[in-house]
Design an enzyme around this catalytic site. Structure first.
Site, PDB file in Angstrom:
ATOM      1  N   LYS A 197       0.928  -1.127  -0.074  1.00 13.57           N
ATOM      2  CA  LYS A 197      -0.133   0.090  -0.048  1.00 13.57           C
ATOM      3  C   LYS A 197       0.981   1.365   0.016  1.00 13.57           C
ATOM      4  O   LYS A 197       2.085   1.161   0.416  1.00 13.57           O
ATOM      5  CB  LYS A 197      -0.935  -0.022   1.219  1.00 13.57           C
ATOM      6  CG  LYS A 197      -1.873  -1.076   1.133  1.00 13.57           C
ATOM      7  CD  LYS A 197      -3.268  -0.794   0.310  1.00 13.57           C
ATOM      8  CE  LYS A 197      -4.378  -1.776   0.691  1.00 13.57           C
ATOM      9  NZ  LYS A 197      -5.580  -1.145   0.637  1.00 13.57           N
ATOM     10  N   THR A 198       0.331   2.409  -0.186  1.00 14.47           N
ATOM     11  CA  THR A 198       1.004   3.471  -0.422  1.00 14.47           C
ATOM     12  C   THR A 198       1.927   4.136   0.855  1.00 14.47           C
ATOM     13  O   THR A 198       3.065   4.430   0.764  1.00 14.47           O
ATOM     14  CB  THR A 198      -0.100   4.670  -1.016  1.00 14.47           C
ATOM     15  OG1 THR A 198      -0.668   4.326  -2.123  1.00 14.47           O
ATOM     16  CG2 THR A 198       0.706   6.121  -1.232  1.00 14.47           C
TER      17      THR A 198
END
Ligand code: AMP
Ligand code: ZN
Ligand code: ZN
Length: 411
Positions: free
Chosen positions: A69-70
């Site tokens: 995820k970011t």
């Protein structure tokens, strides 16, 4: 006159002298993140500037850290630690030390970020000026505190120049800001810059990685990179460019959904995250009942208690990892309830070894050997690489080392 004296004194500090010996003082290091740029997007043939930089430098498919995820991965890229060690274990998370609070991508309380030191703090501490044109965590005063409930942040190390995150700032404005910093006289020019584009990730989520409708976003970002390279060339500023993505993208569909409420009674848990993986907290007294319902993995997902998560994911030691993690097979989506409409699109968050999660890596500039394709490596290597490019000594407290770049760096 007084300002000139202060400037001269600053330039003569031991740290500055060490830097001057270690790396030419006019050389700049620019860390560029193209959010969601899957490594094989380069093969679509719509990013000529990136292709040129890859050819004239070092490139590889980079493994993200779990979860892909970011926020967890951007923090890994600038701290050299896996999410379990650096504390940003998810885009949404809780901490037992802060009952009732939820971390989201809008949280700016340094409490969440203080576990591991980011590269701009390492650099500033060594007398190297830094500037961030967006990066998760760069608008939070690292090492600082926030007195609650007032939203006043006190203290903390920030880059010398930084911007509050705003998705509406266009990629061209972001490039122009970096070029403006480069136009400054050498004494106040940043030597480490970060730059972040979100547009490719957004297109990937909307259309999926294989849909030709993502190509305009790729081409636009590529054109901006071309302008950055040209601008640096016009100013004759030697730059080491480190171009990365935080993760790749997998095609998703409502045909590939696992609904949690079909596996377990929703009264038994709270859902912190859902999508490529689910993060669950059992409700009071229901841990065993929930685990009984979830322990039988399906063909397209696996659930683990946090202390059973396989070692290759390096996940589960942090108090912020919730008691149960269910990971979907690539391209599958775990939802709280079955979706009420059909969808196709893209998602990430899957296991780091999933080829669809492989992220872009290009190193180009005076420090890199041209035309080198490296074997896939873990993204914990990026901070050690940045330290090397900045002339900072290696540290063994990080999860990554510079070893993956052997053969790609000039002596
Ligand atoms: P993800 O949900 O993992 O795909 O996260 C991508 C989103 O993170 C993008 O749409 C960005 O707008 C958002 N984002 C990136 N950097 C920041 C930041 N510094 N602050 C808040 N949101 C951000
Ligand atoms: Zn991302
Ligand atoms: Zn995304």
């Amino acid at each position: 006159m007084a300002r000139l004296l202060i400037l001269l004194l600053a330039l003569l500090t031991p740290a500055a002298l060490v830097q001057a010996r270690a790396a030419p003082p006019d050389r700049v290091v620019i860390l560029i993140s193209l959010d969601g740029f899957r490594a094989d997007y380069l093969d679509k043939g719509v990013t000529p500037n990136l292709a040129e930089l890859a050819k004239g430098g070092v490139n590889a498919a980079m493994r993200p850290s779990f979860p892909s995820k970011t926020f967890p991965n951007h923090w890994t890229l600038v701290t050299g630690m896996v999410p379990d060690h650096h504390g940003i274990v998810a885009n949404r998370m809780e901490d037992p030390a802060r009952p009732g609070e939820l971390f989201t991508m809008a949280s700016d309380d340094p409490f969440w970020w203080n576990t591991a030191e980011p590269i701009w703090a390492m650099a500033e501490r060594a007398g190297i000026r830094t500037a961030t044109m967006f990066w998760p965590g760069s608008d939070v005063g690292w090492g600082g505190t926030r007195s609650r409930p007032a939203a006043m942040t006190s203290g903390g190390e920030r880059p010398s120049d930084w911007q509050e995150y705003n998705q509406a700032i266009t990629n061209r404005q972001r490039i122009d800001a970096v070029l403006d910093w480069m136009r400054r006289p050498a004494a106040i020019r940043p030597r480490l810059v970060t730059l972040y584009f979100d547009t490719i990730d957004t297109a990937g989520h909307e259309f999926g990685p294989d849909d030709p409708r993502i190509e305009p976003a790729l081409t636009e970002a590529d054109a901006r990179i071309g302008e950055l390279v040209q601008g640096l060339r016009d100013m004759a500023i030697p730059a080491d460019l480190v171009i990365v993505a935080d993760h790749g993208m997998a095609a998703t569909s409502s045909e590939r959904v696992i609904a949690l409420d079909r596996l377990a009674d929703p009264a038994l848990y709270r859902v912190i995250e859902q999508g490529s993986y689910a993060a669950l907290v059992p409700t009071e007294g229901n841990e065993e009942r929930l685990w009984k319902a979830l322990s039988a993995s399906g063909p397209n997902h696996t659930c683990w208690r946090k202390d059973q998560i396989p070692a290759r994911l390096h996940y589960g030691a942090s108090p912020r990892v919730p008691p149960i993690i269910c990971l979907a097979r690539s391209g599958w989506t775990i939802t709280a309830t079955a979706p009420d409409r059909a969808f196709v699109g893209g998602a990430h968050g899957y296991a780091p070894e999933d080829p669809a999660m492989a992220a872009l890596f290009i190193g180009n500039g005076p420090s890199f050997v041209p035309g080198v394709h490296l074997a896939p490596f873990d993204n914990t290597a990026i901070t050690p690489l940045l330290r090397h490019l900045l002339g900072l000594p290696p540290v063994d407290s990080l999860d990554g080392t510079i070893k993956p770049f052997a053969g790609g760096l000039r002596q």
